[in-house]
Design a protein around this motif. Structure first.
Motif, PDB file in Angstrom:
ATOM      1  N   ARG A   1       1.967   6.375 -14.892  1.00 55.79           N
ATOM      2  CA  ARG A   1       3.295   6.225 -15.485  1.00 55.79           C
ATOM      3  C   ARG A   1       4.024   7.539 -15.618  1.00 55.79           C
ATOM      4  O   ARG A   1       5.209   7.574 -15.820  1.00 55.79           O
ATOM      5  CB  ARG A   1       3.179   5.552 -16.837  1.00 55.79           C
ATOM      6  N   GLY A   2       3.291   8.622 -15.554  1.00 55.50           N
ATOM      7  CA  GLY A   2       3.967   9.905 -15.659  1.00 55.50           C
ATOM      8  C   GLY A   2       4.733  10.197 -14.390  1.00 55.50           C
ATOM      9  O   GLY A   2       4.519   9.563 -13.356  1.00 55.50           O
ATOM     10  N   ALA A   3       5.634  11.154 -14.466  1.00 58.15           N
ATOM     11  CA  ALA A   3       6.397  11.504 -13.284  1.00 58.15           C
ATOM     12  C   ALA A   3       5.480  12.211 -12.286  1.00 58.15           C
ATOM     13  O   ALA A   3       5.623  12.062 -11.089  1.00 58.15           O
ATOM     14  CB  ALA A   3       7.556  12.415 -13.660  1.00 58.15           C
ATOM     15  N   ASP A   4       4.531  12.952 -12.819  1.00 62.24           N
ATOM     16  CA  ASP A   4       3.622  13.660 -11.941  1.00 62.24           C
ATOM     17  C   ASP A   4       2.440  12.761 -11.627  1.00 62.24           C
ATOM     18  O   ASP A   4       1.420  12.779 -12.291  1.00 62.24           O
ATOM     19  CB  ASP A   4       3.139  14.945 -12.621  1.00 62.24           C
ATOM     20  N   ALA A   5       2.631  11.971 -10.615  1.00 62.96           N
ATOM     21  CA  ALA A   5       1.634  10.942 -10.324  1.00 62.96           C
ATOM     22  C   ALA A   5       0.393  11.523  -9.662  1.00 62.96           C
ATOM     23  O   ALA A   5      -0.611  10.853  -9.553  1.00 62.96           O
ATOM     24  CB  ALA A   5       2.246   9.869  -9.434  1.00 62.96           C
ATOM     25  N   VAL A   6       0.474  12.741  -9.227  1.00 61.10           N
ATOM     26  CA  VAL A   6      -0.617  13.246  -8.411  1.00 61.10           C
ATOM     27  C   VAL A   6      -1.779  13.750  -9.248  1.00 61.10           C
ATOM     28  O   VAL A   6      -2.927  13.410  -9.029  1.00 61.10           O
ATOM     29  CB  VAL A   6      -0.099  14.365  -7.481  1.00 61.10           C
ATOM     30  N   HIS A   7      -1.467  14.550 -10.244  1.00 61.07           N
ATOM     31  CA  HIS A   7      -2.561  15.125 -11.024  1.00 61.07           C
ATOM     32  C   HIS A   7      -2.788  14.319 -12.285  1.00 61.07           C
ATOM     33  O   HIS A   7      -2.661  14.794 -13.392  1.00 61.07           O
ATOM     34  CB  HIS A   7      -2.245  16.582 -11.350  1.00 61.07           C
ATOM     35  N   ARG A   8      -3.154  13.106 -12.085  1.00 64.83           N
ATOM     36  CA  ARG A   8      -3.352  12.228 -13.216  1.00 64.83           C
ATOM     37  C   ARG A   8      -4.733  11.647 -13.022  1.00 64.83           C
ATOM     38  O   ARG A   8      -5.040  11.115 -11.987  1.00 64.83           O
ATOM     39  CB  ARG A   8      -2.356  11.106 -13.061  1.00 64.83           C
ATOM     40  N   ASP A   9      -5.600  11.758 -14.039  1.00 66.61           N
ATOM     41  CA  ASP A   9      -6.941  11.241 -13.795  1.00 66.61           C
ATOM     42  C   ASP A   9      -6.924   9.724 -13.654  1.00 66.61           C
ATOM     43  O   ASP A   9      -7.801   9.141 -13.061  1.00 66.61           O
ATOM     44  CB  ASP A   9      -7.924  11.681 -14.875  1.00 66.61           C
ATOM     45  N   SER A  10      -5.893   9.097 -14.202  1.00 66.29           N
ATOM     46  CA  SER A  10      -5.883   7.641 -14.110  1.00 66.29           C
ATOM     47  C   SER A  10      -5.003   7.146 -12.968  1.00 66.29           C
ATOM     48  O   SER A  10      -4.857   5.967 -12.777  1.00 66.29           O
ATOM     49  CB  SER A  10      -5.383   7.049 -15.424  1.00 66.29           C
ATOM     50  N   ALA A  11      -4.408   8.089 -12.228  1.00 66.77           N
ATOM     51  CA  ALA A  11      -3.534   7.654 -11.146  1.00 66.77           C
ATOM     52  C   ALA A  11      -4.349   6.946 -10.078  1.00 66.77           C
ATOM     53  O   ALA A  11      -5.414   7.392  -9.697  1.00 66.77           O
ATOM     54  CB  ALA A  11      -2.812   8.855 -10.545  1.00 66.77           C
ATOM     55  N   ARG A  12      -3.837   5.841  -9.618  1.00 66.06           N
ATOM     56  CA  ARG A  12      -4.570   5.069  -8.635  1.00 66.06           C
ATOM     57  C   ARG A  12      -3.563   4.594  -7.611  1.00 66.06           C
ATOM     58  O   ARG A  12      -2.474   4.179  -7.949  1.00 66.06           O
ATOM     59  CB  ARG A  12      -5.177   3.862  -9.339  1.00 66.06           C
ATOM     60  N   SER A  13      -3.920   4.699  -6.362  1.00 67.98           N
ATOM     61  CA  SER A  13      -2.998   4.164  -5.381  1.00 67.98           C
ATOM     62  C   SER A  13      -3.289   2.676  -5.264  1.00 67.98           C
ATOM     63  O   SER A  13      -4.209   2.264  -4.601  1.00 67.98           O
ATOM     64  CB  SER A  13      -3.183   4.852  -4.033  1.00 67.98           C
ATOM     65  N   ASP A  14      -2.527   1.903  -5.984  1.00 65.33           N
ATOM     66  CA  ASP A  14      -2.759   0.482  -5.998  1.00 65.33           C
ATOM     67  C   ASP A  14      -2.318  -0.162  -4.705  1.00 65.33           C
ATOM     68  O   ASP A  14      -2.787  -1.223  -4.336  1.00 65.33           O
ATOM     69  CB  ASP A  14      -2.000  -0.148  -7.169  1.00 65.33           C
ATOM     70  N   THR A  15      -1.394   0.471  -4.050  1.00 60.05           N
ATOM     71  CA  THR A  15      -0.941  -0.064  -2.787  1.00 60.05           C
ATOM     72  C   THR A  15      -0.820   1.078  -1.796  1.00 60.05           C
ATOM     73  O   THR A  15      -0.471   2.195  -2.146  1.00 60.05           O
ATOM     74  CB  THR A  15       0.442  -0.716  -2.923  1.00 60.05           C
ATOM     75  N   MET A  16      -1.153   0.777  -0.562  1.00 61.28           N
ATOM     76  CA  MET A  16      -1.023   1.778   0.485  1.00 61.28           C
ATOM     77  C   MET A  16      -0.410   1.087   1.682  1.00 61.28           C
ATOM     78  O   MET A  16      -0.779  -0.042   2.011  1.00 61.28           O
ATOM     79  CB  MET A  16      -2.401   2.308   0.894  1.00 61.28           C
ATOM     80  N   ALA A  17       0.511   1.769   2.313  1.00 64.37           N
ATOM     81  CA  ALA A  17       1.089   1.200   3.524  1.00 64.37           C
ATOM     82  C   ALA A  17       1.426   2.329   4.485  1.00 64.37           C
ATOM     83  O   ALA A  17       1.821   3.418   4.073  1.00 64.37           O
ATOM     84  CB  ALA A  17       2.339   0.396   3.185  1.00 64.37           C
ATOM     85  N   LEU A  18       1.219   2.064   5.753  1.00 64.37           N
ATOM     86  CA  LEU A  18       1.650   3.004   6.782  1.00 64.37           C
ATOM     87  C   LEU A  18       2.989   2.516   7.322  1.00 64.37           C
ATOM     88  O   LEU A  18       3.143   1.335   7.627  1.00 64.37           O
ATOM     89  CB  LEU A  18       0.636   3.041   7.924  1.00 64.37           C
ATOM     90  N   VAL A  19       3.940   3.414   7.398  1.00 64.99           N
ATOM     91  CA  VAL A  19       5.250   3.043   7.920  1.00 64.99           C
ATOM     92  C   VAL A  19       5.515   3.850   9.183  1.00 64.99           C
ATOM     93  O   VAL A  19       5.374   5.071   9.184  1.00 64.99           O
ATOM     94  CB  VAL A  19       6.362   3.325   6.882  1.00 64.99           C
ATOM     95  N   ARG A  20       5.869   3.141  10.235  1.00 63.82           N
ATOM     96  CA  ARG A  20       6.172   3.807  11.500  1.00 63.82           C
ATOM     97  C   ARG A  20       7.684   3.838  11.687  1.00 63.82           C
ATOM     98  O   ARG A  20       8.349   2.794  11.718  1.00 63.82           O
ATOM     99  CB  ARG A  20       5.526   3.047  12.661  1.00 63.82           C
ATOM    100  N   LEU A  21       8.203   5.058  11.825  1.00 56.81           N
ATOM    101  CA  LEU A  21       9.622   5.203  12.134  1.00 56.81           C
ATOM    102  C   LEU A  21       9.692   5.721  13.560  1.00 56.81           C
ATOM    103  O   LEU A  21       9.460   6.901  13.802  1.00 56.81           O
ATOM    104  CB  LEU A  21      10.266   6.209  11.177  1.00 56.81           C
ATOM    105  N   PRO A  22       9.964   4.826  14.505  1.00 54.19           N
ATOM    106  CA  PRO A  22       9.936   5.263  15.904  1.00 54.19           C
ATOM    107  C   PRO A  22      11.159   6.127  16.228  1.00 54.19           C
ATOM    108  O   PRO A  22      12.117   6.149  15.468  1.00 54.19           O
ATOM    109  CB  PRO A  22       9.984   3.948  16.677  1.00 54.19           C
ATOM    110  N   ALA A  23      11.071   6.813  17.334  1.00 55.13           N
ATOM    111  CA  ALA A  23      12.229   7.568  17.796  1.00 55.13           C
ATOM    112  C   ALA A  23      13.390   6.592  17.953  1.00 55.13           C
ATOM    113  O   ALA A  23      13.200   5.487  18.452  1.00 55.13           O
ATOM    114  CB  ALA A  23      11.907   8.229  19.127  1.00 55.13           C
TER     115      ALA A  23
END
Lengths: 219, 345
Positions: free
Chosen positions: B98-120
């Motif tokens: 919930r913090g703005a700094d999502a990266v250095h959070r011991d409880s931060a979890r990537s609940d969703t992951m997606a790869l996005v392709r932006l072609p030329a």
């Protein structure tokens, strides 16, 4: 529930105090005391033992509530059953609700429904043998206690006579200290239904009291 | 004092204190927690698409307006060089920190992951969600405290909680053989905020919905949802469609297309609101490597040719793990086909 009862920990999981804090694997990290219920439940998805923290937080509160409705003998197992059912359904918990009390009360209510005969008998038994009635205490208090007890016995009789659904709503409000919205969420019914059931139950309870204690205030 | 007071008195008289033996019930619970997992499979792609939509919108479409409204400081060269038309693979991480700094959070979890392709050319965007229950080989990652994590099998989404964005990138690259050019972390609350600034999103319901679990109560027909409502809509499973996860994914895809459309519309119709949307996006989105304004602007410009209705959404093909039917593993041959567009030069 009780003024001196186990209040819930009203802490909000907010901005970290130290943004540079080390990232610890959540599989091994001890559950932070400050985590709200939703956070605990979310962690329990991967680390099931975290769920025990929810037990530590609310088992006392649920025990008190269930002991009121079913008596102490049944309450213990029922609290255990409630948490087991909650644990099994933790993936269905809506994590946007930081407070898990309505959810837990809802599960307990469902399980209690299986004991509705026992519950009615529990209330009716009060009319015959008061649990901590006016028998003990100084003599002057006994006299006052008798009248109070009589009204309680009437009240218990009225509770026993209520349809289960109405009683669930009434007692979640009066004994569980849930708001109307929380009762609605606990029982998966619209708030309007909570109001109408509550009104109906209150009317009957007032009527029962009216026979014994005409000075009882209107709500 | 109200008419419930006598009832409360009765309750107190009936109440018993929890006995010490209640601890036995706790043991029942911890025994259950120790028992072999009989976890129901629930690939939680819920916000992946909606988040990807917002992330892509915020990252790519939006900054041009910010620049137009007077930000002339972003003169530095983008670390990516000229990103304007080059194909890009973006890893979107939906974090529930919930913090703005999502990266250095011991409880931060990537609940969703997606790869996005932006072609030329950016004409067609491909979004591949990665199920969070996927068991993969986790690489050794350097944690923020400097220690290394042990490599080995683990859940794909634990890479982020263990080693942050860089570890998530490393893991996804190893698993998919797709080179990740850019990672975007979007947090949960940020999503709702972005929808709110966008003025909500309109959805059409074939029938009424009453789902206390997600707090969604709507009649049939058209509704304008605020951020909270949109989150609930993206998550609800009961009482909608056939109640399946697939149905939900479809709904999320529509939501994504709607959000996309509204963002594009606002870009031209209400640039001030759009700047706020950008700000909301910038606050809840973190990019790795960080894009400077020039880089963002170039990307944004390149996105004007994108038709949101032509975006293609899918999930990384998986099968059930032979060792544990509650876990998923990558279905390699099928995954290679889905990921092929990501590997084109």
């Amino acid at each position: 529930m009780n003024p001196g009862g186990p209040g819930r920990q009203d802490t909000v999981d907010n901005e970290p105090a130290t943004p540079g804090k080390a990232v610890v694997s959540t599989m091994t990290a001890p559950p932070a005391v400050t985590a709200d219920d939703a956070e605990l439940i979310r962690r329990s998805h991967d680390d099931p033992e975290t769920f025990a923290a929810l037990f530590d937080r609310y088992s006392g509160m649920l025990y008190r509530y269930v002991s009121r409705r079913l008596g102490p003998e049944t309450a213990e197992d029922l609290v255990g059953d409630t948490f087991l059912a909650a644990f099994g359904g933790r993936h269905r918990y809506d994590l946007s609700h930081p407070d898990a009390r309505p959810w837990l009360f809802g599960i307990a209510t469902k399980i209690m429904a299986r004991h509705h005969r026992r519950e009615a008998a529990h209330y009716r038994a009060l009319r015959r043998s008061p649990v901590d009635g006016p028998d003990d205490g100084p003599a002057d208090r006994v006299a006052a206690g008798v009248a109070a007890w009589e009204s309680r016995a009437e009240l218990a009789g009225a509770l026993a006579a209520l349809p289960r659904r109405d009683r669930d709503v009434l007692l979640l409000v009066a004994w569980g200290d849930l708001s109307y919205e929380e009762v609605a969420s606990a029982l998966s019914i619209p708030v309007g239904t909570v109001r109408s059931r509550l009104n109906r139950a209150r009317r009957k309870v007032r009527a029962a009291l009216g026979g014994v204690d005409p000075t009882a205030e209107e709500g | 004092m109200d008419d419930l007071s006598p009832l409360r008195d009765l309750g107190r008289a009936l109440e018993h204190d929890p006995p010490p033996s209640l601890a036995r019930q706790r043991s029942r619970l911890t025994d259950a927690a120790h028992a072999p997992r009989r976890r129901r499979l629930r690939p939680r792609g819920w916000t992946a698409l909606a988040l990807a939509a917002c992330a892509v919108a915020a990252l790519l479409i939006v900054p041009s307006v910010l620049l137009r409204s007077g930000g002339h400081h972003g003169r530095a060269l983008s670390p990516l060089g000229r990103v304007d038309d080059r194909p890009l693979n973006v890893l979107v991480l939906g974090s529930d920190a919930r913090g703005a700094d999502a990266v250095h959070r011991d409880s931060a979890r990537s609940d969703t992951m997606a790869l996005v392709r932006l072609p030329a050319g950016r004409a067609r965007v491909t979004v591949v969600s990665l199920p969070r229950d996927l068991v993969v080989q986790l690489p050794a990652c350097v944690r923020p405290d400097g220690r290394k994590t042990r490599p080995g099998p683990g859940l794909i989404n634990s890479a982020y909680s263990m080693g942050g964005v860089s570890c998530a990138i490393k893991t996804v690259e190893a698993v998919t053989s797709v080179r990740v050019d850019q990672a975007v972390v979007v947090n949960f609350k940020g999503f709702a905020h972005m929808v709110d600034v966008l003025g909500g999103v309109t959805v059409t319901l074939p029938k009424s919905v009453n789902d206390p679990a997600s707090g969604l109560h709507l009649s049939a027909g058209k509704h304008k949802l605020d951020g909270k409502g949109a989150l609930a809509y993206a998550r609800v499973r009961h009482g909608m469609g056939d109640g399946s996860d697939l149905d939900r994914i479809k709904r999320q895809q529509r939501l994504m297309a709607d959000l996309y459309g509204e963002a594009l519309h606002m870009l031209t119709s209400n640039p001030i609101r759009f700047a706020q949307f950008l700000k909301a996006g910038a606050d809840s989105v973190k990019t790795v490597p960080g894009l400077d304004l020039a880089g963002m602007k170039a990307l944004a410009e390149s996105f004007k040719r994108t038709d949101p209705s032509k975006a293609h959404y899918t999930t990384l093909p998986y099968r059930f793990s032979p060792k544990d039917p509650n876990r998923l593993v990558v279905n390699e041959p099928a995954a290679a086909r889905v990921l092929a567009p990501f590997k084109q030069p």
